[in-house]
Scaffold this motif. Structure first.
Motif, PDB file in Angstrom:
ATOM      1  N   GLY A  23       0.862  -1.429   0.059  1.00 31.12           N
ATOM      2  CA  GLY A  23       0.409   0.133   0.032  1.00 31.12           C
ATOM      3  C   GLY A  23       0.882   1.754   0.163  1.00 31.12           C
ATOM      4  O   GLY A  23       0.558   2.348  -0.744  1.00 31.12           O
ATOM      5  N   LEU A  24       2.119   1.617   0.406  1.00 28.46           N
ATOM      6  CA  LEU A  24       2.786   2.196   0.949  1.00 28.46           C
ATOM      7  C   LEU A  24       3.558   2.828  -1.010  1.00 28.46           C
ATOM      8  O   LEU A  24       2.867   3.823  -1.112  1.00 28.46           O
ATOM      9  N   LEU A  25       4.140   1.452  -1.082  1.00 26.15           N
ATOM     10  CA  LEU A  25       4.143   2.021  -2.626  1.00 26.15           C
ATOM     11  C   LEU A  25       3.190   2.499  -3.250  1.00 26.15           C
ATOM     12  O   LEU A  25       3.555   3.227  -4.093  1.00 26.15           O
TER      13      LEU A  25
ATOM     14  N   LEU B  52      17.211  -3.369   2.040  1.00 30.72           N
ATOM     15  CA  LEU B  52      16.130  -2.505   2.351  1.00 30.72           C
ATOM     16  C   LEU B  52      16.268  -3.594   0.232  1.00 30.72           C
ATOM     17  O   LEU B  52      15.626  -3.870  -0.204  1.00 30.72           O
ATOM     18  N   SER B  53      17.116  -3.664   0.049  1.00 29.42           N
ATOM     19  CA  SER B  53      16.979  -4.494  -1.439  1.00 29.42           C
ATOM     20  C   SER B  53      16.633  -5.934  -1.794  1.00 29.42           C
ATOM     21  O   SER B  53      16.131  -6.471  -1.775  1.00 29.42           O
ATOM     22  N   ALA B  54      16.755  -6.527  -0.414  1.00 28.39           N
ATOM     23  CA  ALA B  54      16.518  -8.396   0.035  1.00 28.39           C
ATOM     24  C   ALA B  54      14.640  -8.404   0.352  1.00 28.39           C
ATOM     25  O   ALA B  54      14.262  -9.137   0.071  1.00 28.39           O
ATOM     26  N   LEU B  55      14.225  -7.305   0.873  1.00 27.78           N
ATOM     27  CA  LEU B  55      12.890  -6.913   1.245  1.00 27.78           C
ATOM     28  C   LEU B  55      11.933  -6.462  -0.205  1.00 27.78           C
ATOM     29  O   LEU B  55      11.353  -7.482  -0.660  1.00 27.78           O
ATOM     30  N   ASN B  56      12.842  -5.859  -1.075  1.00 28.14           N
ATOM     31  CA  ASN B  56      12.120  -5.528  -2.501  1.00 28.14           C
ATOM     32  C   ASN B  56      12.351  -6.502  -3.826  1.00 28.14           C
ATOM     33  O   ASN B  56      11.355  -6.622  -4.391  1.00 28.14           O
ATOM     34  N   ARG B  57      13.767  -7.188  -3.221  1.00 25.00           N
ATOM     35  CA  ARG B  57      13.647  -8.570  -4.240  1.00 25.00           C
ATOM     36  C   ARG B  57      12.479  -9.855  -3.429  1.00 25.00           C
ATOM     37  O   ARG B  57      12.578 -11.217  -4.386  1.00 25.00           O
ATOM     38  N   GLY B  58      11.199  -9.676  -2.562  1.00 22.85           N
ATOM     39  CA  GLY B  58      11.534 -10.852  -2.792  1.00 22.85           C
ATOM     40  C   GLY B  58      11.257 -11.417  -1.180  1.00 22.85           C
ATOM     41  O   GLY B  58      11.197 -12.734  -1.386  1.00 22.85           O
ATOM     42  N   ASP B  59      12.426 -11.385  -1.122  1.00 18.93           N
ATOM     43  CA  ASP B  59      12.671 -12.382   0.589  1.00 18.93           C
ATOM     44  C   ASP B  59      11.983 -12.883   1.354  1.00 18.93           C
ATOM     45  O   ASP B  59      11.679 -13.715   1.793  1.00 18.93           O
ATOM     46  N   LEU B  60      10.676 -11.784   1.379  1.00 21.70           N
ATOM     47  CA  LEU B  60       9.447 -12.191   2.240  1.00 21.70           C
ATOM     48  C   LEU B  60       8.558 -11.797   2.420  1.00 21.70           C
ATOM     49  O   LEU B  60       9.112 -11.056   0.939  1.00 21.70           O
ATOM     50  N   ASP B  61       7.179 -11.844   1.510  1.00 25.05           N
ATOM     51  CA  ASP B  61       5.999 -12.036   1.491  1.00 25.05           C
ATOM     52  C   ASP B  61       6.224 -10.864   2.084  1.00 25.05           C
ATOM     53  O   ASP B  61       4.613 -10.592   2.521  1.00 25.05           O
ATOM     54  N   LEU B  62       5.852  -9.516   0.983  1.00 26.90           N
ATOM     55  CA  LEU B  62       5.444  -8.706   2.087  1.00 26.90           C
ATOM     56  C   LEU B  62       3.769  -7.931   1.517  1.00 26.90           C
ATOM     57  O   LEU B  62       3.330  -7.304   2.093  1.00 26.90           O
ATOM     58  N   VAL B  63       3.370  -8.947   0.458  1.00 28.19           N
ATOM     59  CA  VAL B  63       1.764  -8.933   0.348  1.00 28.19           C
ATOM     60  C   VAL B  63       1.167  -9.197   1.740  1.00 28.19           C
ATOM     61  O   VAL B  63       0.176  -8.790   1.769  1.00 28.19           O
ATOM     62  N   ASP B  64       1.379 -10.593   2.746  1.00 33.52           N
ATOM     63  CA  ASP B  64       0.804 -10.427   3.976  1.00 33.52           C
ATOM     64  C   ASP B  64       0.876  -9.479   4.812  1.00 33.52           C
ATOM     65  O   ASP B  64       2.315  -8.664   5.004  1.00 33.52           O
ATOM     66  N   PRO B  65      -0.069  -9.411   5.537  1.00 33.00           N
ATOM     67  CA  PRO B  65       0.189  -8.220   6.328  1.00 33.00           C
ATOM     68  C   PRO B  65       0.900  -8.686   7.865  1.00 33.00           C
ATOM     69  O   PRO B  65       0.570  -7.728   8.103  1.00 33.00           O
ATOM     70  N   THR B  66       0.920  -9.359   7.742  1.00 37.52           N
ATOM     71  CA  THR B  66       1.649  -9.658   9.068  1.00 37.52           C
ATOM     72  C   THR B  66       3.501  -9.695   8.542  1.00 37.52           C
ATOM     73  O   THR B  66       4.190 -10.483   9.408  1.00 37.52           O
ATOM     74  N   TRP B  67       3.774  -9.913   7.650  1.00 36.90           N
ATOM     75  CA  TRP B  67       5.167 -10.134   7.471  1.00 36.90           C
ATOM     76  C   TRP B  67       5.889  -9.161   8.008  1.00 36.90           C
ATOM     77  O   TRP B  67       6.879  -9.564   9.366  1.00 36.90           O
TER      78      TRP B  67
END
Length: 324
Positions: free
Chosen positions: A9-11, A167-182
């Protein structure tokens, strides 16, 4: 944990603002998601930090004194502290005596690198032991190896300041950022295991919050990470949060690459819009030293600002720090 909007949502919010006409001279999105190769590939050790203070480069000045370097801090919940900060948060009336500080260390990536020369010069010139370690974040594959170097020889006060690789690790998908509990998973599985070893000793931690970056998306992500990290700090009795934004941001709280409110104008950030030039490093260090003095009684020789640490080509890419 502080309430924060979702990463996705932030993006969308920031992208919408850009589409509506908010302009930026940032690098293209694809170019900014992966940080540049770090200037060193092994943990920063004492010999390397000593090297950072060597070989002055003629003709570079640290810059003018900013109007204010007063830090904004959040202090641990187990003590009450008299502070020079503009905003201090405590939840206890118990008064504790500040420990005697003999050593100060750092753990961070290339974002921290711009602070090492002035911080090292100020502390070592004043008789304190200084040590610096390389740490690229909680998601980096090498996090265990790097953090082991940090906790193997903990100083009395540890300074934590990093961002690009996380930031790079997050943006390349190391975690599922769609999941609101990430964010909860991030703290539980990645942050908590590395913070836990710090609780068994007497080391105090100062965690520096990220200042704005040129790219508005990156700045928004920094604020997102700041909210998560600050929530961690507020639950740790030996941790203090230092808000880095007021030390470098402009009057409106936004990114300022060149400060033209002083004469002559001075450059704070490199032309990549992320890393520090000497004056940016000096301002961040001044705010940190003010907190070290206020909270732990650390006193430094004021002549550190006049020394040749700003001429250090091992810490600053002078091709990216042109005169304003």
């Amino acid at each position: 944990m502080r309430k924060i909007v979702s990463w996705v949502g932030l993006l969308a919010l920031v992208a919408g603002a850009c589409d509506a006409g908010v302009t930026t001279d940032a690098e293209p999105r694809g170019a900014s998601t992966d940080p540049p190769q770090p200037p060193i590939t092994t943990p920063i050790t004492t010999p390397i930090s000593t090297e950072l203070a060597a070989e002055p480069r003629a003709g570079t000045a640290a810059g003018s004194t900013p109007a204010s370097t007063t830090p904004t801090t959040t202090t641990p919940t187990t003590s009450t502290t008299t502070s020079t900060s503009t905003s201090t948060s405590t939840s206890s009336t118990t008064t504790t005596t500040a420990p005697a500080v003999r050593s100060v260390g750092t753990a961070g990536d290339s974002l921290l690198l711009g602070m090492i020369p002035p911080l090292q010069r100020a502390l070592e010139r004043s008789g304190y032991d200084f040590r610096a370690q390389w740490f690229t974040g909680f998601l980096a594959p090498e996090r265990g190896e790097y953090w082991a170097e940090v906790v193997a020889d903990l100083p009395d006060v540890l300074i934590v300041f990093f961002a690009p690789w996380e930031l790079s690790a997050l943006n390349r998908g190391d975690l599922d950022l769609v999941d609101p509990t990430w964010p909860d998973r991030y703290v539980r599985e990645f942050v908590e295991p590395l913070v836990a070893p710090l609780r068994s000793g007497d080391t105090e931690v100062i965690w520096i919050g990220l200042p704005p970056a040129r790219d508005p998306v990156e700045s928004a992500q920094y604020e997102f990470l700041n909210a998560i990290w600050r929530g961690v700090v507020e639950n740790e009795p030996r941790m203090t949060w230092l808000d880095g934004a007021p030390l470098l941001a402009g009057p409106n709280g936004r990114y300022v690459e060149v400060d033209d409110t002083v004469s002559p104008p001075v450059r704070l950030f490199q032309t990549d819009g992320r890393h520090l030039c000497p004056e940016g490093g000096r301002r961040m260090t001044s705010g940190l030293l003010a907190l070290l003095e206020d909270r732990f009684g650390v006193e430094v020789d004021p002549s550190w600002t006049e020394s040749d640490w700003a001429d250090n080509s091992a810490a600053y890419d002078f091709d990216k720090c042109p005169p304003p």
